[in-house]
Structure formats: structure tokens, C-alpha cells
Design a protein around this motif. Structure first.
Motif, PDB file in Angstrom:
ATOM      1  N   SER A  30     -69.692 138.894  35.890  1.00 51.60           N
ATOM      2  CA  SER A  30     -69.759 137.669  35.330  1.00 51.60           C
ATOM      3  C   SER A  30     -70.708 137.338  33.962  1.00 51.60           C
ATOM      4  O   SER A  30     -70.267 136.990  32.938  1.00 51.60           O
ATOM      5  N   ALA A  31     -71.751 137.973  34.298  1.00 50.30           N
ATOM      6  CA  ALA A  31     -72.721 138.187  33.077  1.00 50.30           C
ATOM      7  C   ALA A  31     -72.104 139.165  31.896  1.00 50.30           C
ATOM      8  O   ALA A  31     -72.384 138.686  30.747  1.00 50.30           O
ATOM      9  N   LEU A  32     -71.640 140.154  32.422  1.00 46.14           N
ATOM     10  CA  LEU A  32     -70.710 140.874  31.388  1.00 46.14           C
ATOM     11  C   LEU A  32     -69.802 140.221  30.389  1.00 46.14           C
ATOM     12  O   LEU A  32     -69.740 140.373  29.244  1.00 46.14           O
ATOM     13  N   ALA A  33     -68.839 139.574  31.233  1.00 47.20           N
ATOM     14  CA  ALA A  33     -67.993 138.622  30.391  1.00 47.20           C
ATOM     15  C   ALA A  33     -68.753 137.526  29.486  1.00 47.20           C
ATOM     16  O   ALA A  33     -68.303 137.414  28.550  1.00 47.20           O
ATOM     17  N   GLY A  34     -69.655 137.127  30.066  1.00 49.36           N
ATOM     18  CA  GLY A  34     -70.420 136.269  29.151  1.00 49.36           C
ATOM     19  C   GLY A  34     -71.120 136.547  27.988  1.00 49.36           C
ATOM     20  O   GLY A  34     -70.932 136.195  26.584  1.00 49.36           O
ATOM     21  N   ILE A  35     -71.430 137.998  27.841  1.00 48.14           N
ATOM     22  CA  ILE A  35     -72.157 138.714  26.731  1.00 48.14           C
ATOM     23  C   ILE A  35     -70.980 139.013  25.899  1.00 48.14           C
ATOM     24  O   ILE A  35     -71.026 138.933  24.569  1.00 48.14           O
ATOM     25  N   ILE A  36     -69.847 139.498  26.240  1.00 50.99           N
ATOM     26  CA  ILE A  36     -68.526 139.434  25.380  1.00 50.99           C
ATOM     27  C   ILE A  36     -68.257 138.144  24.726  1.00 50.99           C
ATOM     28  O   ILE A  36     -68.006 138.045  23.382  1.00 50.99           O
ATOM     29  N   LEU A  37     -68.516 136.907  25.641  1.00 47.92           N
ATOM     30  CA  LEU A  37     -68.070 135.698  24.911  1.00 47.92           C
ATOM     31  C   LEU A  37     -68.824 135.282  23.896  1.00 47.92           C
ATOM     32  O   LEU A  37     -68.614 134.759  22.598  1.00 47.92           O
ATOM     33  N   ILE A  38     -70.223 135.432  23.975  1.00 52.65           N
ATOM     34  CA  ILE A  38     -71.220 135.151  22.929  1.00 52.65           C
ATOM     35  C   ILE A  38     -71.238 136.169  21.624  1.00 52.65           C
ATOM     36  O   ILE A  38     -71.242 135.650  20.792  1.00 52.65           O
ATOM     37  N   SER A  39     -70.611 137.270  21.947  1.00 53.46           N
ATOM     38  CA  SER A  39     -70.493 137.923  20.859  1.00 53.46           C
ATOM     39  C   SER A  39     -69.504 137.801  20.014  1.00 53.46           C
ATOM     40  O   SER A  39     -69.339 137.520  18.611  1.00 53.46           O
ATOM     41  N   ARG A  40     -68.351 137.403  20.689  1.00 50.67           N
ATOM     42  CA  ARG A  40     -66.984 136.603  19.782  1.00 50.67           C
ATOM     43  C   ARG A  40     -67.488 135.509  19.170  1.00 50.67           C
ATOM     44  O   ARG A  40     -66.999 135.418  18.114  1.00 50.67           O
ATOM     45  N   LEU A  41     -68.120 134.390  19.968  1.00 49.77           N
ATOM     46  CA  LEU A  41     -68.486 133.285  19.163  1.00 49.77           C
ATOM     47  C   LEU A  41     -69.692 133.345  18.573  1.00 49.77           C
ATOM     48  O   LEU A  41     -70.147 132.233  17.553  1.00 49.77           O
ATOM     49  N   ASN A  42     -70.418 134.495  18.688  1.00 55.15           N
ATOM     50  CA  ASN A  42     -72.039 134.385  17.721  1.00 55.15           C
ATOM     51  C   ASN A  42     -72.839 133.004  18.285  1.00 55.15           C
ATOM     52  O   ASN A  42     -73.824 132.723  17.171  1.00 55.15           O
ATOM     53  N   SER A  43     -72.631 132.555  19.404  1.00 56.77           N
ATOM     54  CA  SER A  43     -73.332 131.503  19.791  1.00 56.77           C
ATOM     55  C   SER A  43     -73.164 131.369  21.374  1.00 56.77           C
ATOM     56  O   SER A  43     -72.148 131.805  21.908  1.00 56.77           O
ATOM     57  N   ALA A  44     -74.323 130.996  22.086  1.00 59.61           N
ATOM     58  CA  ALA A  44     -74.546 130.804  23.633  1.00 59.61           C
ATOM     59  C   ALA A  44     -74.371 129.361  23.724  1.00 59.61           C
ATOM     60  O   ALA A  44     -75.182 128.756  23.614  1.00 59.61           O
ATOM     61  N   ASP A  45     -73.143 128.720  24.379  1.00 60.81           N
ATOM     62  CA  ASP A  45     -72.959 127.361  24.605  1.00 60.81           C
ATOM     63  C   ASP A  45     -73.402 127.206  25.990  1.00 60.81           C
ATOM     64  O   ASP A  45     -72.821 127.852  27.092  1.00 60.81           O
ATOM     65  N   PRO A  46     -74.384 126.065  26.420  1.00 61.33           N
ATOM     66  CA  PRO A  46     -74.878 125.954  27.752  1.00 61.33           C
ATOM     67  C   PRO A  46     -73.659 125.617  28.460  1.00 61.33           C
ATOM     68  O   PRO A  46     -73.871 125.678  30.129  1.00 61.33           O
ATOM     69  N   ASN A  47     -72.600 125.085  28.065  1.00 63.76           N
ATOM     70  CA  ASN A  47     -71.575 124.698  28.741  1.00 63.76           C
ATOM     71  C   ASN A  47     -70.378 125.733  28.899  1.00 63.76           C
ATOM     72  O   ASN A  47     -69.380 125.251  29.491  1.00 63.76           O
ATOM     73  N   ALA A  48     -70.715 126.857  28.592  1.00 70.45           N
ATOM     74  CA  ALA A  48     -69.963 127.945  28.541  1.00 70.45           C
ATOM     75  C   ALA A  48     -69.321 128.226  30.124  1.00 70.45           C
ATOM     76  O   ALA A  48     -70.446 128.013  31.096  1.00 70.45           O
ATOM     77  N   GLY A  49     -68.262 128.547  30.437  1.00 65.69           N
ATOM     78  CA  GLY A  49     -67.784 129.197  31.804  1.00 65.69           C
ATOM     79  C   GLY A  49     -67.421 128.073  32.777  1.00 65.69           C
ATOM     80  O   GLY A  49     -67.154 128.313  33.772  1.00 65.69           O
ATOM     81  N   THR A  50     -67.419 126.715  32.009  1.00 66.21           N
ATOM     82  CA  THR A  50     -67.154 125.717  32.847  1.00 66.21           C
ATOM     83  C   THR A  50     -65.458 125.818  33.333  1.00 66.21           C
ATOM     84  O   THR A  50     -64.754 126.124  32.465  1.00 66.21           O
ATOM     85  N   SER A  51     -65.247 125.716  34.680  1.00 67.97           N
ATOM     86  CA  SER A  51     -64.065 125.894  35.343  1.00 67.97           C
ATOM     87  C   SER A  51     -63.569 127.279  35.362  1.00 67.97           C
ATOM     88  O   SER A  51     -62.406 127.388  35.701  1.00 67.97           O
ATOM     89  N   TYR A  52     -64.463 128.350  34.838  1.00 67.73           N
ATOM     90  CA  TYR A  52     -63.507 129.741  34.744  1.00 67.73           C
ATOM     91  C   TYR A  52     -63.486 130.316  36.217  1.00 67.73           C
ATOM     92  O   TYR A  52     -62.530 130.927  36.436  1.00 67.73           O
ATOM     93  N   GLU A  53     -64.127 129.841  37.272  1.00 63.59           N
ATOM     94  CA  GLU A  53     -63.926 130.033  38.715  1.00 63.59           C
ATOM     95  C   GLU A  53     -62.639 129.736  39.054  1.00 63.59           C
ATOM     96  O   GLU A  53     -62.063 130.553  39.885  1.00 63.59           O
ATOM     97  N   LEU A  54     -62.018 128.663  38.548  1.00 65.57           N
ATOM     98  CA  LEU A  54     -60.364 128.295  38.815  1.00 65.57           C
ATOM     99  C   LEU A  54     -59.585 129.453  38.411  1.00 65.57           C
ATOM    100  O   LEU A  54     -58.591 129.888  39.008  1.00 65.57           O
TER     101      LEU A  54
END
Length: 297
Positions: A207-231
Motif C-alpha cells: 500500500s505504501a509503495l502504491a502511495g509513493i507512485i501516486l505522489i510521484s505522479r501528482l507531485n503532491s500528497a493529499d491526506p484524503n488519498a486512497g479513500t475507498s481504494y480498499e473496495l
């Protein structure tokens, strides 16, 4: 596999832009994040568990990495710290489940809220920007390797490694055994609690690895990132044939399930379907996956 082929044929028939190289690479790039989370979820569900906290672990670990980089820490140390943070959160889930004897659904529902709360406290509820322009960091989420997006390469490397672990190692066989019959596994001498803690740690790390890819793509870390990803992750795992009762399934099936979700999302966007209706369609897909799983068992 048949379901994936059918969806691809239907979407490509309705919109000629779907089968273009650029769009297919875009689908794979989008799938990579859900697939990485779903790979970890596969191990968890194979043991008869569930992890509802993956989106919150993604958000908190990626916020930690973003904050470190904003303060001048180079990418690779920050990457390692982020993955370790995810693994520690996952281990906490595992310990609550094994030592605290809390049901996986309840334990990870609680940590979903706890980790999200820590993320909001850590970020003060605001996105973290001003991260490094380090080449490796930019490459990790947006770069290409031999014409293939780096996130896709990362996903495939992780997929092949975990495929080997499940199919060819004692750890993989023990994972299936625990899901098949936990009491028999204990009698056979398998250290069930330790295996479960490791598996929940794997879920947190991926999950952390996926999050790091996401912030690299967006160049930003949103505290609401990952909401409903578990679904999406659970849907990918179940669509891929892994039984929610544990003991049956594969990483290969999960990859197919993640591709089905990705193609469905992309196809609905290309067809200009309202985001509100997209949620309805996705919900029915998850329901269908669960009903199929129940019928099989």
C-alpha cells in the motif's frame, strides 16, 4: 480472463480510442496502483482475513515520504522509510488480529479510521507540495522504461516475485494452508500468528509503495488519498477468483481482476458516463463478484 476479454471487446466496439497504444498504456499505469494494493490483499484474503485500512496506510505512508522529501531527504531513503512505515502499520493490524484476537474486519475498520486520523493530524489536513525535482522521484511515477511506464514495470516485478513466493516457497504453501484450515495448520506446526503478521505487513508495505507512485505522479500528497481504494482492491481479488473464505486463489487471478476494474473505469470515462453512475456500476461489479464467490463455495 474471459470476462476481461469480453469487457475489452465491448468497450473497443463502443469507442475506437480505447485500443490506441497511448490509452492502453494509460490503463496499465492506472491499474498499477490498484494491482499493488490488491496483491497484498490477496495474501490477506487467502488466510481468510480482510484489510480495510489499505487506503489509509497508503495516505499516511505517502504523506511521510512527501514530508521527508519536502525537507530535503533524497528519494531512495524516503522511499525505504515510507515502505517500512507501511509495513509497521500492517504489522500493527496483524498483531491486533493475532494477539488481540480482534476479528480482521473490526481491527482494520478501526485502523482505517486511526491511520486516516493520523494522516490528517500529520498534514494538518492540507496537501503536501514542494517536493524534490529529483530525477528518480519523477521517474518513479511518470517515467518510462523501454517505452513502458515505470509504475507498470514496478507492478510486474512485484507480481512475478509474489507469484514465485506463493507457488514455490514454504511461506506460500503455509499461506494457503492457514486459509484452508487454520486449526489443522496449528496442529501441523505452522506458526500461524507469525505468518499472519508478516502477511499484514506485506499488505501495508505494498500500500505504501502504491502511495509513493501516486505522489510521484501528482507531485503532491493529499491526506484524503486512497479513500475507498480498499473496495477496488477487494473487488480485484474476488474478481480474480480468490475465495473470501480463504485457501483458494492466485496472484495471477488478482492481476486479471485489477485489469477488469481498470478497463471498466477507463471505458466508462471514454463513454462519458457520469461519475455517479460509474459508482453504481462498480458497486454492481463488486456485488456480482461476491455472489460468484458464494456460488463457488
Amino acid at each position: 480472463m474471459i470476462g476481461l476479454v469480453l469487457i475489452v471487446l465491448i468497450v473497443s466496439a463502443l469507442n475506437a480510442d480505447f485500443l490506441t497504444i497511448n490509452n492502453l498504456l494509460n490503463v496499465l499505469r492506472q491499474v498499477s496502483i490498484n494491482a499493488l494494493i490488491a496483491f497484498g490483499m490477496t495474501f490477506v484474503i487467502l488466510t481468510g482475513g480482510i484489510d480495510l485500512s489499505v487506503g489509509s496506510m497508503l495516505a499516511l505512508s505517502s504523506a511521510v515520504v512527501a514530508q521527508l522529501m519536502a525537507k530535503g531527504v533524497s528519494f531512495y531513503p524516503a522511499l525505504l522509510i515510507g515502505i517500512v512505515a507501511g509495513a509497521i502499520m500492517g504489522a500493527f493490524n496483524g498483531i491486533m488480529i493475532t494477539k488481540g484476537k480482534v476479528a480482521p474486519f473490526i481491527a482494520t475498520l478501526a485502523t482505517l479510521t486511526i491511520f486516516r486520523g493520523f494522516t490528517l493530524v500529520y498534514t494538518d489536513g492540507s496537501p503536501i507540495t514542494g517536493m524534490s525535482n529529483d530525477f528518480s522521484f519523477q521517474l518513479f511515477g511518470k517515467g518510462y522504461m523501454f517505452g513502458i511506464p515505470v509504475p507498470v514495470v514496478t507492478m510486474l516485478v512485484v507480481f512475478l516475485f509474489l507469484l514465485f513466493v506463493l507457488k514455490k516457497t514454504v511461506f506460500g504453501r503455509q499461506t494457503y494452508a492457514i486459509g484452508g484450515n487454520e486449526e489443522a495448520s496449528i496442529l501441523a506446526g505452522i506458526k500461524v500468528d507469525r505468518i499472519k503478521v508478516i502477511i499484514y505487513s506485506i499488505s501495508g508495505a505494498l500500500s505504501a509503495l502504491a502511495g509513493i507512485i501516486l505522489i510521484s505522479r501528482l507531485n503532491s500528497a493529499d491526506p484524503n488519498a486512497g479513500t475507498s481504494y480498499e473496495l477496488d482492491a477487494i473487488a480485484a481479488v474476488v474478481l480474480g477468483g480468490t475465495s473470501l473464505s480463504g485457501g483458494k486463489g492466485s496472484i495471477w487471478g488478482t492481476l486479471i481482476g485489477a485489469l477488469i476494474i481498470g478497463v471498466l473505469n477507463n471505458g466508462l470515462n471514454l463513454l462519458n458516463v457520469s461519475p455517479f453512475y460509474q459508482l453504481v456500476v462498480k458497486g454492481f461489479v463488486i456485488l456480482l463478484a461476491v455472489l460468484i464467490d458464494r456460488k463457488k463455495s
